[in-house]
Write an enzyme that holds these catalytic residues in place. Structure first.
Site, mmCIF file in Angstrom:
data_model
loop_
_atom_site.group_PDB
_atom_site.id
_atom_site.type_symbol
_atom_site.label_atom_id
_atom_site.label_comp_id
_atom_site.label_asym_id
_atom_site.label_seq_id
_atom_site.Cartn_x
_atom_site.Cartn_y
_atom_site.Cartn_z
ATOM 1 N N ARG A 262 0.894 -1.315 0.110
ATOM 2 C CA ARG A 262 0.085 -0.204 -0.052
ATOM 3 C C ARG A 262 1.137 1.223 0.003
ATOM 4 O O ARG A 262 0.500 2.379 -0.615
ATOM 5 C CB ARG A 262 -0.848 0.063 1.161
ATOM 6 C CG ARG A 262 -1.971 1.175 1.336
ATOM 7 C CD ARG A 262 -3.350 0.652 1.757
ATOM 8 N NE ARG A 262 -3.246 0.156 3.164
ATOM 9 C CZ ARG A 262 -2.676 0.911 4.147
ATOM 10 N NH1 ARG A 262 -2.301 1.871 4.332
ATOM 11 N NH2 ARG A 262 -2.491 -0.020 5.293
ATOM 12 N N TYR B 257 -12.634 17.701 -17.605
ATOM 13 C CA TYR B 257 -13.408 16.372 -17.711
ATOM 14 C C TYR B 257 -14.424 16.431 -16.457
ATOM 15 O O TYR B 257 -14.264 16.819 -15.398
ATOM 16 C CB TYR B 257 -12.257 15.231 -17.108
ATOM 17 C CG TYR B 257 -12.879 14.133 -16.646
ATOM 18 C CD1 TYR B 257 -13.655 13.347 -17.765
ATOM 19 C CD2 TYR B 257 -12.762 13.733 -15.547
ATOM 20 C CE1 TYR B 257 -14.402 12.272 -17.234
ATOM 21 C CE2 TYR B 257 -13.186 12.301 -15.327
ATOM 22 C CZ TYR B 257 -14.011 11.920 -16.057
ATOM 23 O OH TYR B 257 -14.365 10.614 -15.737
ATOM 24 N N ASP C 103 -3.906 18.973 -15.757
ATOM 25 C CA ASP C 103 -4.340 17.760 -16.411
ATOM 26 C C ASP C 103 -3.821 17.394 -17.919
ATOM 27 O O ASP C 103 -4.339 18.235 -18.663
ATOM 28 C CB ASP C 103 -5.988 17.588 -16.165
ATOM 29 C CG ASP C 103 -6.395 16.257 -16.691
ATOM 30 O OD1 ASP C 103 -5.597 15.462 -17.433
ATOM 31 O OD2 ASP C 103 -7.759 15.732 -16.361
ATOM 32 N N LYS D 250 -5.774 6.434 -20.198
ATOM 33 C CA LYS D 250 -5.745 6.854 -21.659
ATOM 34 C C LYS D 250 -4.773 6.765 -22.360
ATOM 35 O O LYS D 250 -4.088 5.555 -22.636
ATOM 36 C CB LYS D 250 -6.288 8.363 -21.509
ATOM 37 C CG LYS D 250 -7.478 8.500 -20.623
ATOM 38 C CD LYS D 250 -8.810 8.041 -21.026
ATOM 39 C CE LYS D 250 -9.812 8.079 -20.305
ATOM 40 N NZ LYS D 250 -10.030 8.393 -18.956
HETATM 41 C C1 LIG Z 1 -9.226 14.392 -19.192
HETATM 42 C C2 LIG Z 1 -9.323 13.280 -17.909
HETATM 43 N N1 LIG Z 1 -8.984 13.502 -16.820
HETATM 44 C C3 LIG Z 1 -9.060 12.773 -15.984
HETATM 45 C C4 LIG Z 1 -10.076 11.568 -16.032
HETATM 46 C C5 LIG Z 1 -10.286 10.529 -15.009
HETATM 47 O O1 LIG Z 1 -9.542 9.437 -15.250
HETATM 48 P P1 LIG Z 1 -9.848 8.138 -14.901
HETATM 49 O O2 LIG Z 1 -11.133 7.298 -15.515
HETATM 50 O O3 LIG Z 1 -8.605 7.144 -15.040
HETATM 51 O O4 LIG Z 1 -10.237 7.823 -13.167
HETATM 52 C C6 LIG Z 1 -10.570 11.438 -17.366
HETATM 53 C C7 LIG Z 1 -11.262 10.281 -17.689
HETATM 54 O O5 LIG Z 1 -12.058 10.014 -18.722
HETATM 55 C C8 LIG Z 1 -10.057 12.250 -18.276
HETATM 56 O O6 LIG Z 1 -10.709 12.189 -19.756
#
Ligand SMILES: Cc1ncc(COP(=O)(O)O)c(C=O)c1O
Length: 381
Positions: A54, A106, A179, A204
């Site tokens: 962990r 997102y 992000d 992704k």
């Molecule tokens: C730009 C972006 N940030 C964060 C996330 C969240 O990631 P996760 O689905 O791996 O938790 C996503 C998911 O679609 C995303 O497209």
């Protein structure tokens, strides 16, 4: 893993930092499923950093070290998902701190922040990145501790000037977190433009094969805030499984090929469909008509990403009809995989969504671009 400092990022990624198992000569790292790690007869840990999974697991090391090198970061951490990575940053703040987020980002993360920031005693405001000066206007000096941006931003692909956002955040004593899921370190290195932390949904592009949920953070400095983030990951158990971490390091070896191919195809598709009679607009930062194009050119290199959106004439019904007619694109959520996906974001985000009802989002994969163009042509006919 080697410390070569003169190699290009493609080489570092393809070779996972020239990984070699010192004991066997294997060029592929092993998966270490152990949850616990032994101590010697003096009760010293056999490996000083490994005690309990962990906290740390050897299977994370290759992906974390590779990402840190690609981002130009002091350190990187894997998480169980992109959301877990983002939440660890938010939860490392203290009650009374204020967060600024863009209106378009997102939606899952925005939704979580809107629902739960107050529970954690955190203030939250949204700014419009398309309005010059709006970020600065919403800063609350002394309170704003975190500015969160996403660029290109899901699903309109608005571009945020990272250097300008970093300056505004830092002037007010706040951190800038980017992000960079869509850009990946192939196209943008946000830390070079002044960001403090980069976040990825590694689900992704970093993994790229639609078979792992994971997240990652990379930091400019291993400061107290980073130590809190690291501690939160351990305490909350927001860690990936060993196999997922192993798959992720494997996926990252082809990151450059996949991102360059997807970006080149996305640009071709955007240029092909620009001005198409069935469309209101093509949203792609690689088009000179895109409002963020100049900034994108300055902070992205080697392409503008594999994501674009089409606004279909005839509104929601026409958008859903076009998605329904696709035969090569798969109708599914997510992005950044080798196969192309089409998604009607409004159907996913619901009536609270700021996303136009006529918008379909395309995640371009690595297929022949002619097949993708033909599929969209017949879907729009
Ligand atoms: C730009 C972006 N940030 C964060 C996330 C969240 O990631 P996760 O689905 O791996 O938790 C996503 C998911 O679609 C995303 O497209």
């Amino acid at each position: 893993m080697s410390e070569h400092s003169d190699l290009s990022p493609e080489t570092l990624a393809a070779q996972a930092l020239h990984y070699l198992d010192r004991n066997t000569g294997a060029v592929v790292p092993p998966i270490q499923p152990s949850t616990t790690f032994a101590r010697d007869e003096h009760y010293r840990l056999i490996s000083p950093v490994h005690s309990y999974t962990r906290d740390e697991n050897p299977s994370y090391e290759v992906a974390e070290a590779t990402l840190a090198r690609l981002e130009g970061a002091a350190s990187a951490l894997l998480f169980s998902s992109g959301m877990a990575a983002a939440m660890s940053v938010v939860q490392a703040l203290k009650p009374g701190d204020h967060i600024l987020i863009p209106k378009v980002m997102y939606w899952g993360l925005r939704d979580w922040m809107v629902q739960f920031c107050a529970t954690w005693g955190l203030g939250l405001s949204q700014f419009d990145p398309l309005k010059p000066g709006d970020l600065a206007e919403h800063m609350q000096p002394g309170l704003t501790r975190l500015v969160w941006v996403e660029t290109p931003a899901n699903p309109t692909w608005d571009i945020i000037n990272i250097a300008a956002a970093a300056e505004t955040a830092h002037e007010a004593g706040a951190l800038l977190v980017v992000d960079s899921t869509v850009s990946t370190p192939v196209l943008t290195q946000p830390l070079k433009f002044g960001a403090d932390i980069v976040m990825h949904s590694a689900t992704k592009y970093l993994n790229g094969h639609g078979d792992v949920i994971a997240g990652a953070l990379a930091t400019a400095k291993e400061d107290d805030f980073w130590l809190r983030v690291r501690a939160l990951r351990a305490h909350q158990g927001a860690i990936p499984g060993s196999f997922e971490a192993w798959l992720l390091q494997r996926g990252m070896r082809t990151l450059f090929l996949r991102v360059h191919k997807a970006s080149a195809s996305a640009l071709k598709i955007a240029q092909h469909f620009l001005g198409h009679p069935a469309l209101e607009a093509v949203l792609y930062p690689g088009l000179s008509q895109h409002p963020g194009h100049a900034v994108a050119r300055a902070q992205m290199r080697g392409g503008f990403g594999g994501m674009l959106s089409l606004r279909i004439r005839g509104g929601k019904t026409a958008a859903l009809q076009a998605a329904g007619k696709c035969r090569v694109f798969t109708r599914a959520t997510s992005l950044g995989g080798v196969e192309s996906l089409i998604e009607h974001r409004y159907s996913i985000e619901g009536p609270e969504s700021p996303i136009p009802e006529d918008l379909v989002r395309l995640s371009i994969g690595i297929e022949a671009v002619s097949d993708l163009i033909e599929d969209l042509e017949q879907a729009l006919a």
